[in-house]
Design an enzyme around this catalytic site. Structure first.
Site, short mmCIF file in Angstrom:
data_model
loop_
_atom_site.label_atom_id
_atom_site.label_comp_id
_atom_site.label_asym_id
_atom_site.label_seq_id
_atom_site.Cartn_x
_atom_site.Cartn_y
_atom_site.Cartn_z
CG HIS A 82 -1.84 1.34 1.65
ND1 HIS A 82 -2.60 1.30 0.36
CD2 HIS A 82 -1.43 2.46 1.96
CE1 HIS A 82 -2.93 3.14 1.00
NE2 HIS A 82 -1.94 3.40 2.01
CG ASP A 111 6.93 16.92 -27.67
OD1 ASP A 111 6.80 15.98 -25.81
OD2 ASP A 111 6.42 15.68 -28.49
CD1 TRP A 145 5.69 4.16 3.89
CD2 TRP A 145 7.26 4.85 2.41
NE1 TRP A 145 6.77 5.22 4.42
CE2 TRP A 145 7.29 6.01 3.43
CE3 TRP A 145 8.30 5.37 1.16
CZ2 TRP A 145 8.02 7.10 3.17
CZ3 TRP A 145 9.31 6.00 1.51
CH2 TRP A 145 8.69 7.33 2.35
CB SER A 175 10.83 6.88 -14.45
OG SER A 175 9.51 6.79 -14.31
CB SER A 176 10.88 9.85 -10.79
OG SER A 176 10.47 9.59 -10.96
CG HIS A 259 10.55 15.69 4.81
ND1 HIS A 259 9.62 15.56 5.71
CD2 HIS A 259 10.80 16.55 4.35
CE1 HIS A 259 9.05 16.43 5.73
NE2 HIS A 259 9.14 17.22 5.52
CD GLU A 261 9.18 10.57 -3.03
OE1 GLU A 261 9.99 11.39 -3.95
OE2 GLU A 261 8.52 8.81 -3.90
CE1 TYR A 263 6.90 20.41 2.25
CE2 TYR A 263 8.14 18.49 2.94
CZ TYR A 263 7.60 19.62 3.65
OH TYR A 263 7.28 19.98 5.14
CB SER A 274 -1.42 28.53 -7.77
OG SER A 274 -0.79 27.86 -6.10
CG HIS A 308 11.38 16.26 10.60
ND1 HIS A 308 10.80 16.98 9.34
CD2 HIS A 308 10.14 14.98 9.68
CE1 HIS A 308 10.18 16.45 9.21
NE2 HIS A 308 10.17 16.07 8.65
CG HIS A 309 10.75 11.50 8.28
ND1 HIS A 309 9.35 10.75 7.92
CD2 HIS A 309 11.53 12.75 7.85
CE1 HIS A 309 8.84 11.65 7.87
NE2 HIS A 309 9.99 12.94 7.58
CB THR A 334 2.95 25.47 4.20
OG1 THR A 334 4.06 25.19 4.38
CG2 THR A 334 1.82 25.20 3.90
CE LYS A 337 3.50 26.97 -1.95
NZ LYS A 337 3.60 26.74 -3.58
NE ARG A 456 3.52 3.80 10.66
CZ ARG A 456 4.43 5.23 9.90
NH1 ARG A 456 5.24 5.93 10.29
NH2 ARG A 456 3.82 4.81 7.91
#
Lengths: 562, 214
Positions: A82, A111, A145, A175-176, A259, A261, A263, A274, A308-309, A334, A337, A456
């Site tokens: 998941h 293109d 994950w 790919s990314s 982290h 990731e 964002y 926006s 912070h993780h 943030t 925004k 968890r």
């Protein structure tokens, strides 16, 4: 060329022109950014549905205490599948899908800069997904994950599932990365005449920052999983304390990627919001420069907060304080925004169409996720809450309420451009209602579950306190959320044939993609309009109105020269 | 598009530059940057490569400084051949100079300089790789021995893999140079592998300093 013989070159006889490929061959061989975009969007949405089914299976298992619906191993495999699916096969690539389709249209390009690499990046993504899901048939990965060492090492995870996970990271990572380089080069090099950096649509700004973050963060996890692979198969000792390595190294490398990731998954969503809000508030975006700058600042800070993780790992207090304060700082851009979005709506002529409703839902739910993020950034609080359902609630508020709502807003906003058909408004509103209530019923209560101390990633829990009731509520909510998603999926399929024709610009929108017919022709622009502001379509509509009404306007204007 | 391909093919048969000014198809798109997208793509790719190296350097310093029970580098009883690796460094760095010579030559239309420069660069690169492999054979410890050994092979091996990729690109450029490709106007095919090769060389200085000197 000095040595060229000009007489030789034109002597060409074309004996036959190869026919354009048709049918499914044309989809496999395509290098057209629009078709690749559609492939991306459809593939990632299928993975989204798969990931959703996995989530529902887990919620069924957790719906009652001491449940035996799933075995512990199956449950472990499900939460790994998941999380990995939603992050690597849905949210990150679907943003690339929207980017693929709309980035060249929004900046007036033919293109992407590298069309063949673009096709490669889609097929690598699909291969990554297949490699990962094939592991279901032998031994699916069970390490989450995050695949923390030493759990993901060969001693504790002897099956090949972790290897499938590693190859997924490698394939989707390349790919990314190719996609990110492509996005950046396209934005830098192929903007329409007149489109300076200050006239770039905000979605394109967010894609630019998304690309930069991918280029900076992805190689680190590519390195980390390579180390893991050699540890598992070639006897090296990067993460093995017995050999002088350190499992903490994995966590540092993983979260240095992990982290940003977060964002990477939310910034393009910010960009979509926006774009959508000013269209449906019929008002220019409030603080264009502030939003663009905030995007860049968020990305910069995102690279400085990874530990912070890891507050529960041994570290000096000064290190904890640094990561706590840097995490707080992210709240400022943030907040800028969110302020700007609300100010955009303020006193606007708001049209309550489905894209706008999803966007407003996004703001409210994402705000809750952001605030619980501030809680978790306080390290003594985090010591109490780490690895509980409070964290699960937080991350789903920002990912489901944030990214997924933005994606759905994007689907409802851009579907008419991609297909030439409108989505059903009533089904859209039903979908939103179910999803909005579903998210809050599922995840709000999980804060309480976490505060009560339920960890968890456990497959069962005893019937103590209110845990049984809380979890039942959460399970009921998750099915509402799932139903809401199915309604939109049905809407998308149904409207392909039955939707009303949309015409080129159904929303009276601001950016260049609406200049084209829906769906756009293969060559995109016959004429590339010169861009004179952030809202080129507004200028074009004004110009057309002026041309058609010139005599009337002049006559009316005569008596009042001022 | 078909016609464009054929005209390029004919031009190549005449040992000529394939990309001359016979442009078919739609007019070129608006260029909003002075840097071409090919060069920009390579620069961005190199940034990502730097980040891959950064991950390996993080592992290196973590194992050397933070991990429990760290000893010095490499672990006791083994010496790294600092002098030989230093000579090897000089070889790799001089290959950057010859590469630069080749690039400048083709910009000035000096085909001889391009050919000689590319051959020298490829030979120097291959020599570097050969000495590196020889070092692996005689060093006396294996990647499985200790995390210190692991990361030594990890970092130098990662760099060696990049040298190998760069060398393959150089050989392609060399072959093309002898087939008469490239011209003062069209030399992206030399320039872009050149950028990559310079990156590989600069990265070696960092690797050498971190592993052999510090």
């Amino acid at each position: 060329m000095a040595t060229a013989n000009p007489a030789l070159v034109p002597e060409i006889t074309v004996h036959s022109v190869e026919p354009e490929p048709r049918g499914w061959v044309s989809w496999i061989t395509t290098t057209d950014h629009k078709r690749i975009g559609i492939l991306y969007l459809v593939t990632t949405f299928v993975f989204f549905l798969l990931g959703g089914v996995e989530a529902l299976l887990m919620r069924v298992q957790l719906g009652a205490p001491d449940n035996t619906f799933l075995t512990p191993a199956t449950y472990n495999a499900l939460f790994t599948l998941h999380g990995t699916t939603m992050i690597f096969l849905f949210v990150v690539p679907i943003m690339a899908g929207f980017g693929n389709y709309f980035l060249p249209l929004m900046i007036g390009a033919r293109d992407m800069a590298f069309p063949k690499l673009n096709a490669l990046s889609y097929w690598l993504l699909l291969s990554g997904g297949i490699v990962f899901y094939v592991s279901l048939f032998f031994s699916p990965p069970e390490a989450g994950w995050t695949s923390y060492a030493p759990l993901s090492g060969s001693v504790y995870s002897p099956g090949s599932g972790i290897d499938a996970w590693i190859f997924l990271i490698h394939l989707t990572g390349i790919s990314s990365l190719i996609g990110a380089i492509n996005f950046y080069a396209t934005i830098a090099n192929m903007r329409a005449p007149g489109m300076g950096w200050g006239r770039l649509p905000l979605f394109v700004w967010s894609l630019l920052v998304y690309a930069i973050l991918l280029i900076l963060a992805l190689p680190v996890i590519a390195g980390a999983v390579t180390l893991l692979l050699t540890d598992r198969h070639f006897g090296t000792g990067f993460f093995d304390q017995g050999q002088g390595g350190d499992p903490l190294l994995w966590q540092h490398l993983f979260w240095f990627f992990g982290h940003p990731e977060v964002y990477i998954m939310i910034l393009p969503g910010f960009g979509m919001i926006s774009e959508i809000l000013p269209v449906f508030a019929r008002k220019p975006i409030f603080g264009y420069k502030a939003i663009a700058a905030a995007t860049v600042v968020i990305a910069f800070l995102a690279l400085l907060v990874w530990a912070h993780h890891m507050f529960s790992t041994p570290s000096a207090t000064i290190v904890l304080v640094f990561f706590m304060v840097s995490s707080f700082l992210i709240a400022i851009p943030t907040g800028v925004k969110i302020f700007n979005w609300i100010a955009t709506l303020w006193r606007g002529t708001v049209e309550f169409k489905t894209p706008l409703i999803f966007s407003v839902g996004f703001i409210s739910v994402f705000l809750i996720g952001g605030i619980t993020g501030i809680f978790l950034a306080v390290f003594p609080v985090d010591w109490q809450l780490t690895d509980t359902y409070f964290v699960v609630a937080h991350l789903h508020y920002v990912l489901v309420g944030g990214s997924v709502f933005a994606i759905f807003a994007g689907i409802y906003y851009w579907y008419p451009k991609i297909t030439g058909r409108m989505l059903s408004e009533s089904l859209g509103k039903w979908s939103f209602g179910l999803m909005y209530v579903g998210i809050n019923v599922t995840f709000l209560i999980q804060h309480s579950i976490g505060l009560d101390g339920m960890p968890r990633r456990v497959y069962e829990y005893p019937d103590v306190g209110n845990l049984a009731l809380y979890n039942l509520i959460s399970t009921i909510g998750s099915f509402m959320l799932g139903l809401g998603v199915v309604v939109t999926a049905w809407n998308v399929v149904r409207s392909l044939k039955k939707g009303a024709r949309s015409g080129p610009d159904p929303w009276k929108a601001n950016t260049l993609e609406w200049f084209l017919p829906s769906p756009p022709p293969a060559n995109n622009f016959d004429v590339i309009p010169r861009v004179r502001s952030v809202e080129p379509m507004k200028d074009i509509r004004r110009q057309i109105a002026r041309q058609s009404e010139t005599p009337v306007e002049l006559g009316a204007a005569e008596p009042t020269p001022r | 598009m078909e016609a464009a391909g054929i005209s390029a093919g004919i031009a190549l048969d005449h040992h000529d530059d394939g990309h001359d000014d016979h442009h078919h198809g739609p007019p070129p798109a608006n260029r909003s940057s002075r840097v071409s997208h090919e060069v920009l793509g390579m620069l961005l790719f190199i940034i990502s490569e730097i980040m891959v190296f950064a991950a390996f350097f993080a592992a290196y310093f973590f194992i050397r400084l933070v991990a429990e029970g760290h000893r010095w580098f490499p672990f006791e009883g083994y010496e790294l051949p600092v002098a030989i690796a230093g000579v090897n460094t000089a070889i790799l760095l001089s290959s950057s100079l010859t590469m630069h010579w080749a690039q400048v030559s083709i910009k000035n239309g000096n085909r001889f300089g391009l050919k000689v420069g590319m051959v020298l660069t490829s030979l120097l690169g291959a020599t570097f790789l050969f000495i590196q492999i020889n070092e692996y054979i005689h060093i006396g410890f294996s990647p499985q021995d200790h995390a210190q050994g692991t990361i030594f092979y990890g970092l130098t091996g990662l760099h060696g893999a990049h040298v190998l990729v760069g060398l393959s690109l150089l050989i392609i450029v060399t072959v093309r140079a002898f087939r008469g490709h490239f011209s003062p106007e069209h030399h992206h095919g030399v320039e872009i592998p050149g950028i990559y090769w310079h990156f590989v060389d600069v990265m070696w200085i960092v690797v050498y300093t971190a592993i052999y000197i510090i």
